[in-house]
Scaffold this motif. Structure first.
Motif: not given
Length: 214
Positions: A40, A42, A52, A92, A98
């Motif tokens: 993941a 962001n 995260l 987050s 994201h």
């Protein structure tokens, strides 16, 4: 050695909506005993190491990276599948864009699947290194993940042992991500992975994640 069986890309929609979480769509074919991994990212620009996270039952945060220099945050999460898993929410601390991938792997160690992780957070040229790690056992599958604080349409993985798997193909997200894999036959140093983003210099956050064999 673990095998990457399938994966699914997710991003917030519309692309430039700022949100506090993203639901990652599950890939196809999940069965009990699979290793599930979410990689993941962001687009948050501050030194929040655990930017995260997830509150989902059974999921473990393997680690992450990112700071005010990179202007990007990344993290990896894993779970041994029970079968029938659906979308998973990654949260987050701050409201931002994201994106990332939900991976399904077979053949991983079901009791201790992560053999190591190393992250890199830098302000960089378009070509940069993702720091390597040292595995403790033979036949690890290495996942390389990178996120870049601009919107190139692709990444080139320059180190020959790495196989590119996917790129973010939505340039209007204002940041980009991609991942690749490497088969590490013998225990030891994986070496840095050299990557080129199709954009001018900017910040990046990346990691290498070692998956232990079953």
């Amino acid at each position: 050695m673990a095998v990457l069986e399938s994966f699914q890309y997710s991003r917030n929609n519309p692309e430039n909506t700022l949100v506090n979480s993203l639901d990652y769509a599950a890939p196809s074919g999940i069965v009990a005993g699979d290793l599930l991994v979410i990689i993941a990212a962001n687009d948050y620009a501050a030194a929040e190491v655990a930017e995260l996270t997830t509150a989902e039952t059974g999921w473990t945060r393997a680690g992450g990276g990112g700071n005010g220099t990179s202007d990007i945050h990344v993290a990896a999460f894993w779970k041994i599948a029970e079968g029938g898993e659906d979308n998973i929410t990654i949260d987050s601390v701050h409201t931002q864009r994201h994106q990332g991938w939900f991976l399904r792997l077979s053949g991983a160690n079901n009791s201790d699947p992560i053999d190591g992780m190393a992250s890199t957070s830098i302000r960089t040229t378009a070509t940069y290194d993702i720091t390597g790690l040292t595995t403790s056992q033979n036949k690890c599958l290495i996942i390389g993940f990178t996120a870049f604080d601009a919107d190139p349409t692709s990444f080139t993985w320059n180190t020959v042992e790495w196989t590119k798997q996917a790129d973010d193909t939505n340039p209007t997200t204002q940041f980009a991500a991609g991942f690749a894999t490497k088969e590490q036959e013998t225990a030891g140093a994986t070496g840095n992975s050299n990557v080129t983003a199709a954009h001018a210099a900017n910040g990046s956050a990346s990691f290498q994640l070692a998956i232990a064999p079953g």
